[in-house]
Design an enzyme around this catalytic site. Structure first.
Site, PDB file in Angstrom:
ATOM      1  N   GLY A   1      87.855  72.707  23.944  1.00 37.04           N
ATOM      2  CA  GLY A   1      86.338  72.935  24.258  1.00 37.04           C
ATOM      3  C   GLY A   1      86.691  72.894  25.804  1.00 37.04           C
ATOM      4  N   SER A   2      85.427  72.232  26.237  1.00 37.79           N
ATOM      5  CA  SER A   2      85.249  72.677  27.330  1.00 37.79           C
ATOM      6  C   SER A   2      86.254  71.140  28.014  1.00 37.79           C
ATOM      7  CB  SER A   2      84.083  72.012  28.319  1.00 37.79           C
ATOM      8  OG  SER A   2      82.892  70.545  28.015  1.00 37.79           O
TER       9      SER A   2
ATOM     10  N   GLU B   1      91.999  70.389  23.499  1.00 34.74           N
ATOM     11  CA  GLU B   1      92.365  71.766  24.489  1.00 34.74           C
ATOM     12  C   GLU B   1      90.841  72.626  24.170  1.00 34.74           C
ATOM     13  OE1 GLU B   1      93.140  75.219  21.851  1.00 34.74           O
ATOM     14  OE2 GLU B   1      92.775  75.847  24.585  1.00 34.74           O
TER      15      GLU B   1
ATOM     16  N   CYS C   1      91.106  80.731  24.534  1.00 35.95           N
ATOM     17  CA  CYS C   1      91.638  80.053  25.734  1.00 35.95           C
ATOM     18  C   CYS C   1      92.519  80.896  25.708  1.00 35.95           C
ATOM     19  CB  CYS C   1      91.968  79.013  24.441  1.00 35.95           C
ATOM     20  SG  CYS C   1      92.012  79.203  22.780  1.00 35.95           S
TER      21      CYS C   1
ATOM     22  N   GLU D   1      88.749  77.959  35.353  1.00 39.51           N
ATOM     23  CA  GLU D   1      88.453  78.909  34.415  1.00 39.51           C
ATOM     24  C   GLU D   1      86.890  79.341  33.931  1.00 39.51           C
ATOM     25  OE1 GLU D   1      88.116  77.275  30.159  1.00 39.51           O
ATOM     26  OE2 GLU D   1      89.219  79.136  29.182  1.00 39.51           O
TER      27      GLU D   1
HETATM   28  P1  NAP Z   1      82.180  71.245  24.694  1.00 38.07           P
HETATM   29  O1  NAP Z   1      80.987  71.022  25.523  1.00 38.07           O
HETATM   30  O2  NAP Z   1      83.312  70.970  25.084  1.00 38.07           O
HETATM   31  O3  NAP Z   1      82.041  70.540  23.052  1.00 38.07           O
HETATM   32  C1  NAP Z   1      82.994  71.006  22.474  1.00 38.07           C
HETATM   33  C2  NAP Z   1      82.045  70.049  21.368  1.00 38.07           C
HETATM   34  O4  NAP Z   1      82.429  68.205  21.926  1.00 38.07           O
HETATM   35  C3  NAP Z   1      80.530  69.692  20.528  1.00 38.07           C
HETATM   36  O5  NAP Z   1      80.877  69.294  19.104  1.00 38.07           O
HETATM   37  C4  NAP Z   1      80.080  68.825  21.224  1.00 38.07           C
HETATM   38  O6  NAP Z   1      78.826  68.282  20.948  1.00 38.07           O
HETATM   39  C5  NAP Z   1      81.321  68.138  21.846  1.00 38.07           C
HETATM   40  N1  NAP Z   1      81.215  66.958  22.887  1.00 38.07           N
HETATM   41  C6  NAP Z   1      81.185  67.757  24.722  1.00 38.07           C
HETATM   42  N2  NAP Z   1      81.390  66.633  24.889  1.00 38.07           N
HETATM   43  C7  NAP Z   1      81.092  65.364  24.357  1.00 38.07           C
HETATM   44  C8  NAP Z   1      81.240  64.499  25.419  1.00 38.07           C
HETATM   45  N3  NAP Z   1      80.786  63.993  26.619  1.00 38.07           N
HETATM   46  N4  NAP Z   1      80.731  63.189  24.158  1.00 38.07           N
HETATM   47  C9  NAP Z   1      80.612  63.738  23.034  1.00 38.07           C
HETATM   48  N5  NAP Z   1      80.573  64.223  22.086  1.00 38.07           N
HETATM   49  C10 NAP Z   1      81.098  65.897  23.226  1.00 38.07           C
HETATM   50  O7  NAP Z   1      81.912  72.682  24.400  1.00 38.07           O
HETATM   51  P2  NAP Z   1      81.276  74.328  23.423  1.00 38.07           P
HETATM   52  O8  NAP Z   1      80.247  74.062  23.629  1.00 38.07           O
HETATM   53  O9  NAP Z   1      82.402  74.601  22.752  1.00 38.07           O
HETATM   54  O10 NAP Z   1      81.468  75.093  25.049  1.00 38.07           O
HETATM   55  C11 NAP Z   1      81.321  74.821  26.953  1.00 38.07           C
HETATM   56  C12 NAP Z   1      82.534  75.073  27.667  1.00 38.07           C
HETATM   57  O11 NAP Z   1      83.424  74.848  27.282  1.00 38.07           O
HETATM   58  C13 NAP Z   1      82.637  77.272  27.525  1.00 38.07           C
HETATM   59  O12 NAP Z   1      81.956  77.610  28.657  1.00 38.07           O
HETATM   60  C14 NAP Z   1      83.784  76.844  28.208  1.00 38.07           C
HETATM   61  O13 NAP Z   1      83.482  77.135  29.570  1.00 38.07           O
HETATM   62  C15 NAP Z   1      84.971  75.431  27.262  1.00 38.07           C
HETATM   63  N6  NAP Z   1      85.442  76.392  25.628  1.00 38.07           N
HETATM   64  C16 NAP Z   1      86.936  76.588  26.434  1.00 38.07           C
HETATM   65  C17 NAP Z   1      87.893  76.926  25.051  1.00 38.07           C
HETATM   66  C18 NAP Z   1      89.262  77.435  25.168  1.00 38.07           C
HETATM   67  O14 NAP Z   1      89.351  77.378  24.155  1.00 38.07           O
HETATM   68  N7  NAP Z   1      89.753  77.032  26.867  1.00 38.07           N
HETATM   69  C19 NAP Z   1      87.023  76.495  24.113  1.00 38.07           C
HETATM   70  C20 NAP Z   1      85.806  76.207  23.748  1.00 38.07           C
HETATM   71  C21 NAP Z   1      84.848  75.954  24.653  1.00 38.07           C
HETATM   72  P3  NAP Z   1      77.801  69.134  21.285  1.00 38.07           P
HETATM   73  O15 NAP Z   1      77.617  70.350  20.687  1.00 38.07           O
HETATM   74  O16 NAP Z   1      76.687  67.799  20.453  1.00 38.07           O
HETATM   75  O17 NAP Z   1      77.285  68.865  23.077  1.00 38.07           O
END
Ligand code: NAP
Length: 521
Positions: free
Chosen positions: A241-242, A265, A302, A392
């Site tokens: 994720g992020s 990742e 990614c 990104e």
């Molecule tokens: P995310 O916001 O990082 O969330 C991923 C997972 O982790 C979700 O289940 C989220 O829960 C949990 N999470 C995130 N921060 C947390 C924290 N501080 N404490 C506890 N749990 C946490 O990623 P996303 O929702 O998939 O997408 C958001 C952004 O991430 C995208 O816009 C993109 O920039 C990036 N992303 C990058 C990739 C890559 O492969 N490079 C892939 C996916 C996303 P909740 O949903 O309940 O908050």
């Protein structure tokens, strides 16, 4: 399969304790009817306790039994492929046919890991027999095998709702290692998550394995993820994720009384370099291929090639014109979720504020969460002073960086932080520059591709989906491919053991007929 919206905790379907949520169809901006249960720390504790109770039995299953279990997960995924793809399409806006392919890939991954388990090489068995006559002192018998690390918490990704989600590579490799799994489902596709979780649980039951081998929890906000990372019975974490989310969880895990490994990742722009002879001979073709790959999954991948670097010279105008044309023709397409749509737009705005010029844009969006494609351009000298340009923007955009000469191209290459991949397009006449660029890229990435793009990705023994920070939090490991199993293993040495007390794989007669290093050979 009828969805119920429950959490899947071991053998139990668990109802809401912290409210409910509905899935959003991002294509229509409508909520989909069906309440999905949200849980909290109590559900994490129940799942972690079951995972811990199941661990000893599951991690000691025979290789044959564990492999058969993984094969059954694959069969169960195949059996629900059509409905899984349909539900995932509804919840993500991605094409159903693409998601059928993703579901097939997920099933194949489980079969590949079943094969890894059967062959047993991942145990990395080593036998150093006793040397009673060695001088100046005798050597005891030492033997080594790798064992599973313990219960693993896996955060499902949003962008590939099957192959990086509940039944994704993290789950397949952790179960193959002999670890038990607590999956934190991503709230962007709760129905697709439930279908996958039920397919996995069905296999647990078919093989009469302890119920805690697999659970799936879901919650709202950070609390559930924090509870997972904090739980004393959880021994490792994987996350896709992020950077912000990944690093928050990584830091949290390091502050535990007993820090645990967190394999995140996070972010990569996958820089692509076109060297001068390749630019002169096939600039337009490379530009066309670059934009095609950039648009895959609406740029939410990614491995999206996001930044293209080349020296202005013969072929440059053809490259630029091909990219502009292709981006101008791109339709606006639905992005995965409102939050991802918002961060794409703000990422693009930040790059434009930092001086990148928009030289092409796709059709204007008509739906609320559609992403408009964009191509930005900047000079190498400017790129080198505006670090935000190397960030990104997760969506259908790319940046073309024009550099003056080889020295500036190498300076731009050195300016990148850690990446999952990089690519070089080259012809024979580019070899000397490629030799200078190669060590710069090796230090910054886990994979270097020549005359192609990193996406799509194969899942093989030689696959590396990893790289230095911020691509991941631990560049020593890959999160995709057969060696991703190593994240969930640790070595144990058995010293001076009587043969009958040794794990079977390490006994003198090698009854399992597994490959072993004996006395260094
Ligand atoms: P995310 O916001 O990082 O969330 C991923 C997972 O982790 C979700 O289940 C989220 O829960 C949990 N999470 C995130 N921060 C947390 C924290 N501080 N404490 C506890 N749990 C946490 O990623 P996303 O929702 O998939 O997408 C958001 C952004 O991430 C995208 O816009 C993109 O920039 C990036 N992303 C990058 C990739 C890559 O492969 N490079 C892939 C996916 C996303 P909740 O949903 O309940 O908050």
């Amino acid at each position: 399969m009828k969805l119920t919206g429950h959490l899947i905790i071991g053998a139990s379907d668990v109802g809401a304790t912290e409210g409910t949520m509905k899935a959003l169809n991002p294509a229509t901006n409508q909520l989909i009817e069906l309440d999905f249960a949200l849980g909290g720390a109590a559900e994490v504790d129940r799942a972690a306790t079951l995972a811990d109770e199941a661990f000893d039995a599951y991690s000691h299953t025979s290789l044959a039994r564990r492999a058969a279990f993984l094969d059954s997960i694959a069969d169960n995924l195949d059996a629900v492929r059509t409905e899984l793809a349909a539900r995932a399409a509804l919840e993500t806006g991605l094409p159903e046919a693409q998601l059928e392919g993703e579901a097939a890939k997920a099933a194949t991954q489980f079969r590949q890991f079943a094969d890894v388990v059967r062959k047993g090489r991942f145990l990395q068995l080593a036998v150093d027999p006793a040397q009673p006559d060695r001088l100046p002192r005798p050597r005891m018998d030492h033997r080594l095998q790798k064992i599973a690390i313990g219960p693993v918490a896996i955060f499902g990704a949003s962008n590939f709702p099957i192959s990086y989600s509940v039944a994704g590579g993290d789950t397949a490799s952790a179960l193959a290692a002999g670890a038990t799994v607590i999956l934190k489902a991503h709230n962007a596709h709760p129905g697709a998550s439930e279908i996958q979780a039920r397919a996995i649980r069905k296999a647990v039951q078919e093989h009469e394995l302890p119920e805690g081998v697999f659970s799936m929890v879901r919650g709202s906000g950070n609390a559930i993820g924090e509870a997972l990372v904090d739980h004393p019975l959880v021994q490792a974490v994987t996350f896709t994720g992020s950077e912000r989310g990944g690093m928050a969880l990584y830091r949290r895990a390091q502050q535990r009384p007993d820090p645990i490994p967190v394999f995140t990742e996070m972010t990569s722009v996958n820089p692509t370099f076109i060297l001068p002879h390749a630019l002169a001979t096939r600039g337009a073709q490379i530009g066309d291929g670059f934009v095609e790959r950039m648009l895959v999954n609406v740029g939410q991948a990614c491995l999206k090639p996001a930044i293209l670097i080349t020296i202005e010279g013969d072929g440059f105008e053809a490259l630029r014109a091909a990219m502009v044309k292709r981006v101008n023709e791109a339709p606006a397409r639905t992005m995965l979720a409102p939050g991802i749509h918002a961060s794409y737009r703000s990422g693009l705005a930040a790059m434009e504020n930092a001086g990148a010029r928009r030289i092409a844009e796709g059709a204007a969006p008509s739906g609320e969460w559609e992403g408009q494609s964009a191509l930005l351009e900047v000079e190498g000298a400017h790129f080198l002073i505006e670090t935000v340009l190397a960030h990104e923007a997760f969506g259908p955009s790319a940046l073309l960086v024009k550099v003056r000469d080889e020295a500036e191209l190498l300076a731009v290459a050195r300016a990148f932080k850690g990446q999952l991949s990089a690519a070089m397009h080259l012809e024979d006449g580019d070899r000397a520059l490629a030799h200078r660029l190669l060590p710069v890229l090796e230090r910054r990435t886990g994979r270097i591709v020549v005359n192609a793009f990193a996406h799509p990705q194969e899942v093989t023994f030689a696959t590396v989906h990893g790289g230095p920070f911020p691509a991941t939090s631990d560049s020593r490991f890959t999160s995709v491919g057969m060696t991703s199993i190593e994240r969930f293993l640790r070595p144990v040495a058995y010293q001076g053991f009587p043969d009958a007390l040794l794990p079977e794989a390490l006994r003198d007669a090698n009854p399992l007929k597994l490959p072993r290093i004996v006395d260094g050979q």
